[in-house]
Design a protein around this motif. Structure first.
Motif, PDB file in Angstrom:
ATOM      1  N   ALA A  61     -65.888   4.848  12.552  1.00 32.29           N
ATOM      2  CA  ALA A  61     -66.493   5.605  11.454  1.00 32.29           C
ATOM      3  C   ALA A  61     -66.617   7.080  11.802  1.00 32.29           C
ATOM      4  O   ALA A  61     -66.574   7.938  10.937  1.00 32.29           O
ATOM      5  N   ASP A  62     -66.784   7.385  13.086  1.00 29.61           N
ATOM      6  CA  ASP A  62     -66.950   8.773  13.494  1.00 29.61           C
ATOM      7  C   ASP A  62     -65.600   9.482  13.523  1.00 29.61           C
ATOM      8  O   ASP A  62     -64.633   8.965  14.086  1.00 29.61           O
ATOM      9  N   PRO A  63     -65.491  10.682  12.939  1.00 28.37           N
ATOM     10  CA  PRO A  63     -64.232  11.428  12.997  1.00 28.37           C
ATOM     11  C   PRO A  63     -64.006  12.003  14.390  1.00 28.37           C
ATOM     12  O   PRO A  63     -64.916  12.022  15.226  1.00 28.37           O
ATOM     13  N   ASN A  64     -62.785  12.461  14.628  1.00 27.04           N
ATOM     14  CA  ASN A  64     -62.500  13.121  15.898  1.00 27.04           C
ATOM     15  C   ASN A  64     -63.369  14.366  16.022  1.00 27.04           C
ATOM     16  O   ASN A  64     -63.692  15.010  15.022  1.00 27.04           O
ATOM     17  N   PRO A  65     -63.731  14.745  17.252  1.00 26.56           N
ATOM     18  CA  PRO A  65     -64.509  15.980  17.409  1.00 26.56           C
ATOM     19  C   PRO A  65     -63.683  17.185  16.994  1.00 26.56           C
ATOM     20  O   PRO A  65     -62.447  17.151  17.014  1.00 26.56           O
ATOM     21  N   ILE A  66     -64.360  18.243  16.612  1.00 21.85           N
ATOM     22  CA  ILE A  66     -63.680  19.467  16.194  1.00 21.85           C
ATOM     23  C   ILE A  66     -64.286  20.662  16.921  1.00 21.85           C
ATOM     24  O   ILE A  66     -65.510  20.737  17.088  1.00 21.85           O
ATOM     25  N   LEU A  67     -63.428  21.547  17.376  1.00 27.53           N
ATOM     26  CA  LEU A  67     -63.852  22.775  18.042  1.00 27.53           C
ATOM     27  C   LEU A  67     -63.716  23.911  17.033  1.00 27.53           C
ATOM     28  O   LEU A  67     -62.618  24.203  16.567  1.00 27.53           O
ATOM     29  N   THR A  68     -64.839  24.529  16.684  1.00 32.31           N
ATOM     30  CA  THR A  68     -64.833  25.586  15.679  1.00 32.31           C
ATOM     31  C   THR A  68     -65.173  26.914  16.334  1.00 32.31           C
ATOM     32  O   THR A  68     -66.256  27.074  16.898  1.00 32.31           O
ATOM     33  N   LEU A  69     -64.234  27.853  16.286  1.00 33.90           N
ATOM     34  CA  LEU A  69     -64.448  29.181  16.846  1.00 33.90           C
ATOM     35  C   LEU A  69     -64.954  30.109  15.750  1.00 33.90           C
ATOM     36  O   LEU A  69     -64.278  30.293  14.734  1.00 33.90           O
ATOM     37  N   ILE A  70     -66.127  30.683  15.945  1.00 37.14           N
ATOM     38  CA  ILE A  70     -66.663  31.674  15.014  1.00 37.14           C
ATOM     39  C   ILE A  70     -66.413  33.041  15.641  1.00 37.14           C
ATOM     40  O   ILE A  70     -67.052  33.403  16.632  1.00 37.14           O
ATOM     41  N   ALA A  71     -65.474  33.784  15.075  1.00 37.74           N
ATOM     42  CA  ALA A  71     -64.999  35.014  15.700  1.00 37.74           C
ATOM     43  C   ALA A  71     -65.279  36.226  14.816  1.00 37.74           C
ATOM     44  O   ALA A  71     -65.470  36.105  13.605  1.00 37.74           O
TER      45      ALA A  71
END
Length: 259
Positions: A61-71
Motif C-alpha cells: 500500500a505504501d508508495p516508493n519513497p521520493i526525494l524532493t529537492l527544494i531549490a
C-alpha cells in the motif's frame, strides 16, 4: 497501560500475513530483550509503533519513497516551502543550514575565514562540497529506510550540472526511489525583502554588496534540470500553502508518468 499487539486469531491466514505476524513477534521480542527491564507503557507504545511501521513499510500500500529537492537562491523562501511540504506529507525535512551551519561556521573559523562567509573561494572550495555531501548522505539514509525526504538548499550549481543530476537520478532509481525538483522562483526585489526581514548575519555581505551579488543571479529562469516552479515573488497569486498542496500532487503525477 498500553497493551502490546498480539497476532490476530481467527481463520487461517495467507502465507504473507502469517509471515508478517511471525516477524512482528520477532521484532517485539528483540525490543523487549533490548530494554532488559519489565515492560511498561512507554516501551509497549514504542513496540507497537515499530511493528506498525514495519508492516506499513513492507505492505504494497505504501508508495516508493521520493526525494524532493527544494531549490532556489538565498532568500527565495525555500525553507518555508519545504516546511509546508513536510508538514503536509510527514516526509523528513532536511534543511542544509539546520544540518550543517554550526559545523560550517566552526570549520570556516578553523580555516582562518569568516564564519558567515558564503561567497569566497575558501567557502566554495573547502566547505560547500562538504555541506552538500553530508545532506545528501543523510537523505539517502532516509531513503534506505523507506522514508521520503524533503531537502532545502540552493542546489544552483548542482542542478546546472547534468552529470550530477544523472547520478542522483540513477542512485535514487537503484534504491527504488523517485526524484522531484522544485524551484522556488523569486525576483531580486522580493529576495532582498525576504533577506532583510530574516536579518541573518550570513546575509550581511549580500546586502552590503547588493549590486555585485544580484549580478550573479539569474532570477528570470529556473535550472535546466526538469523541475516544478513555485512562484514566491511578492504579490504572487497563490500563497505557499496552496502551492505546496499542488506541488505534492504534481510531483506524484510526474513520478508515476515515468515509471
Amino acid at each position: 497501560m498500553t497493551e502490546v499487539e498480539k497476532p490476530p486469531s481467527g481463520p487461517p491466514q495467507s502465507p504473507d500475513t502469517a509471515s508478517y505476524n511471525v516477524a512482528a513477534q520477532a521484532i517485539q521480542q528483540i525490543l523487549a530483550n533490548t530494554t532488559g527491564r519489565p515492560a511498561n507503557a512507554e516501551q509497549n507504545t514504542l513496540v507497537n509503533r515499530v511493528i506498525d511501521a514495519w508492516r506499513r513499510r513492507h505492505s504494497r500500500a505504501d508508495p516508493n519513497p521520493i526525494l524532493t529537492l527544494i531549490a532556489g537562491y538565498a532568500g527565495s523562501g525555500k525553507t518555508e516551502f519545504a516546511r509546508l511540504l513536510s508538514d503536509i506529507t510527514g516526509w523528513a525535512l532536511l534543511d542544509k543550514d539546520a544540518l550543517t551551519r554550526p559545523l560550517v561556521e566552526r570549520l570556516l573559523i578553523s580555516l582562518g575565514g569568516d564564519p558567515h562567509d558564503r561567497h569566497t573561494d575558501l567557502y566554495l572550495r573547502e566547505v560547500r562540497p562538504l555541506e552538500y555531501h553530508c545532506m545528501m548522505e543523510t537523505a539517502f539514509d532516509n531513503l534506505n529506510a523507506g522514508t521520503s525526504a524533503v531537502l532545502s538548499a540552493p542546489f544552483v550549481a548542482e542542478l546546472a550540472d547534468t552529470e550530477w543530476v544523472a547520478r542522483l537520478t540513477k542512485r535514487c532509481a537503484d534504491k527504488g526511489a523517485e526524484v522531484a525538483v522544485v524551484w522556488v522562483l523569486c525576483d531580486a526585489e522580493s529576495i532582498r525583502k525576504h533577506i532583510e526581514i530574516r536579518c541573518d548575519a550570513r546575509d550581511a555581505w549580500k546586502l552590503q554588496n547588493w549590486e555585485a551579488y544580484v549580478s550573479t543571479l539569474n532570477t528570470a529562469a529556473g535550472p535546466p534540470a526538469a523541475h516544478i516552479t513555485i512562484d514566491n515573488r511578492l504579490g504572487a497569486a497563490f500563497d505557499l500553502a496552496k502551492q505546496a498542496s499542488e506541488t505534492l500532487l504534481r510531483s506524484r503525477q510526474a513520478a508515476e508518468g515515468v515509471r
